[in-house]
Enzyme design. Structure first.
Site, PDB file in Angstrom:
ATOM      1  N   ASN A 166       0.874  -1.179   0.000  1.00 51.14           N
ATOM      2  CA  ASN A 166       0.000   0.000   0.000  1.00 51.14           C
ATOM      3  C   ASN A 166       0.908   1.225   0.000  1.00 51.14           C
ATOM      4  OD1 ASN A 166      -1.853   2.010   0.420  1.00 51.14           O
ATOM      5  ND2 ASN A 166      -2.332   1.443   2.539  1.00 51.14           N
ATOM      6  N   LYS A 182       0.077   4.221  -0.257  1.00 54.63           N
ATOM      7  CA  LYS A 182      -0.579   5.394   0.329  1.00 54.63           C
ATOM      8  C   LYS A 182      -0.375   6.617  -0.579  1.00 54.63           C
ATOM      9  CE  LYS A 182       0.152   3.366   4.841  1.00 54.63           C
ATOM     10  NZ  LYS A 182      -0.076   3.490   6.264  1.00 54.63           N
ATOM     11  N   GLU A 199      -5.672  -5.381  10.607  1.00 52.71           N
ATOM     12  CA  GLU A 199      -4.664  -4.348  10.810  1.00 52.71           C
ATOM     13  C   GLU A 199      -4.930  -3.636  12.137  1.00 52.71           C
ATOM     14  OE1 GLU A 199      -2.718  -2.969   6.984  1.00 52.71           O
ATOM     15  OE2 GLU A 199      -4.551  -1.825   7.135  1.00 52.71           O
TER      16      GLU A 199
HETATM   17  C1  PEP Z   1      -0.994  -0.086   5.865  1.00 58.89           C
HETATM   18  O1  PEP Z   1      -0.836   0.914   5.211  1.00 58.89           O
HETATM   19  O2  PEP Z   1      -2.022  -0.749   5.717  1.00 58.89           O
HETATM   20  C2  PEP Z   1       0.054  -0.488   6.818  1.00 58.89           C
HETATM   21  C3  PEP Z   1      -0.086  -1.618   7.453  1.00 58.89           C
HETATM   22  O3  PEP Z   1       1.113   0.367   6.973  1.00 58.89           O
HETATM   23  P1  PEP Z   1       2.523   0.022   7.681  1.00 58.89           P
HETATM   24  O4  PEP Z   1       3.019  -1.263   7.083  1.00 58.89           O
HETATM   25  O5  PEP Z   1       3.397   1.195   7.348  1.00 58.89           O
HETATM   26  O6  PEP Z   1       2.266  -0.119   9.137  1.00 58.89           O
END
Ligand code: PEP
Length: 248
Positions: free
Chosen positions: A9, A11, A166
């Site tokens: 991801n 982002k 998550e």
């Molecule tokens: C995410 O963007 O869903 C995520 C888990 O980010 P990170 O791996 O940076 O914690």
């Protein structure tokens, strides 16, 4: 036997050229892998990255999808538009959407349904905040987030969906859930689905997300109910992300 799935991801990061370079490095470095790999990129770069990855096994995904099919919804991107652009997966209900942009369990359920109508696999993101965990409410929160979608879409819809657990306290914080903490919730989620359909639960890919890195991926992915990862920060570095892909 469930196939593993690793999703990046990106982002809201990087320029068009940086995205193209990153995708190129992934396509060149992936080699022979048995798991599925997907990168969820900013909407505006989906077509570029799709083209860079065209001859690779890596699919493109979206980071969100509109909760309506079409019409007067300024600024939104519909599932039909995403499908038209070659998108195979879409995140729905990422915690950043829920906390900064007001996505509710109901709107997340609608996004999930819209994605599936266009044959896009929705990746339903669920997870508790630190406060909720400390109050002993992790399972309750997961139930609420999950049940809203099951009630709206039906359990059969989960035959063509992915769940990403998550924990909010682990996203972008560098704090990863331990292998045992993650496995405990993944097992709980699978049992919750099994309560409605054992066959769907057995096949459902449940990903872990929250500060997954090359050095913790192996332990997490070795857990019986963890079928891969949703990787944020570490997916912006080709070498690190490829190491994670190869940890399965
Ligand atoms: C995410 O963007 O869903 C995520 C888990 O980010 P990170 O791996 O940076 O914690």
């Amino acid at each position: 036997m469930r196939q593993s799935l690793i999703m990046g991801n990106w982002k809201m990061n990087g320029s068009r050229e940086e995205g193209r370079q990153l995708a190129k490095a992934l396509a060149e470095g992936l080699g022979d892998v048995v798991q599925q790999v997907v990168v969820c990129v900013p909407f505006i770069y989906l077509a570029d990255i799709r083209d860079v990855l065209a001859s690779s096994l890596i699919a493109v995904g979206a980071q969100n999808v509109a909760d309506q099919a079409a019409g007067a919804y300024t600024g939104e991107i519909s599932a039909a538009m995403l499908a038209d652009t070659g998108v195979k997966y879409a995140l729905v209900g990422h915690s950043e959407r829920r906390s900064y942009y007001g996505d509710t369990n109901q709107s997340v359920a609608n996004r999930f349904i819209q994605a599936q109508k266009q044959n896009i696999v929705p990746v339903l993101c669920i997870g508790e905040t630190l406060e909720e965990r400390e109050q002993g409410r992790t399972f309750q929160v997961v139930d609420e987030q999950l049940d809203a979608v099951i009630d709206a879409a039906g359990i059969e819809a989960f035959a063509h969906a992915v769940i990403a657990y998550e924990p909010v306290w682990a996203i972008g914080t560098g704090k990863t859930a331990t292998d045992e903490q993650a496995q405990e919730v993944h097992h709980y989620i699978r049992q919750r689905i099994a309560g409605r359909s054992q066959a769907i639960a057995d096949k459902l890919q449940i990903l872990y997300g929250g500060s997954v890195k090359a050095d913790n991926a192996k332990g997490l992915f070795a857990q019986p109910d963890i079928d891969g990862g949703l990787v944020g920060g570490a997916s912006l570095d080709a070498k690190g992300f490829l190491q994670i892909c190869h940890s399965v």
